[in-house]
Motif scaffolding. Structure first.
Motif, mmCIF file in Angstrom:
data_model
loop_
_atom_site.group_PDB
_atom_site.id
_atom_site.type_symbol
_atom_site.label_atom_id
_atom_site.label_comp_id
_atom_site.label_asym_id
_atom_site.label_seq_id
_atom_site.Cartn_x
_atom_site.Cartn_y
_atom_site.Cartn_z
ATOM 1 N N THR A 1 -0.500 5.547 -9.621
ATOM 2 C CA THR A 1 -1.216 4.295 -9.386
ATOM 3 C C THR A 1 -1.824 3.839 -10.702
ATOM 4 O O THR A 1 -2.442 4.637 -11.395
ATOM 5 C CB THR A 1 -2.327 4.485 -8.349
ATOM 6 N N LYS B 1 0.831 -1.204 0.000
ATOM 7 C CA LYS B 1 0.000 0.000 0.000
ATOM 8 C C LYS B 1 0.867 1.256 0.000
ATOM 9 O O LYS B 1 1.930 1.298 0.607
ATOM 10 C CB LYS B 1 -0.897 0.025 1.234
ATOM 11 N N LYS B 2 0.363 2.268 -0.669
ATOM 12 C CA LYS B 2 1.101 3.522 -0.799
ATOM 13 C C LYS B 2 1.342 4.183 0.555
ATOM 14 O O LYS B 2 2.430 4.683 0.831
ATOM 15 C CB LYS B 2 0.321 4.459 -1.725
#
Length: 67
Positions: A62, A2-3
């Motif tokens: 993304t 996850k970012k």
């Protein structure tokens, strides 16, 4: 990954690295790390890795989900 996790790891590394650098050069006192070149170098590496993670995370696009 996850970012936000990468961003959080980068921020933590940068902050810890900055403290270690300041201890290594003797600005922050009261520790066994104070005035030690080794902790300056370790802190510098940690700080730079943290900054790279932050920049890479914030500039990474993304991928769009295709259906």
């Amino acid at each position: 990954m996850k970012k936000w996790v990468l961003l959080a790891v980068g921020v933590v590394l940068a902050l810890i690295g900055a403290v270690w650098v300041l201890q290594g050069i003797g600005v922050i006192t009261g520790s066994f790390m104070t005035g030690q070149k080794l902790w300056f170098l370790i802190g510098l590496v940690a700080f730079l890795v943290g900054v790279v993670l932050i920049v890479a995370t914030l500039t990474r696009r993304t991928p769009k989900k295709t259906t």
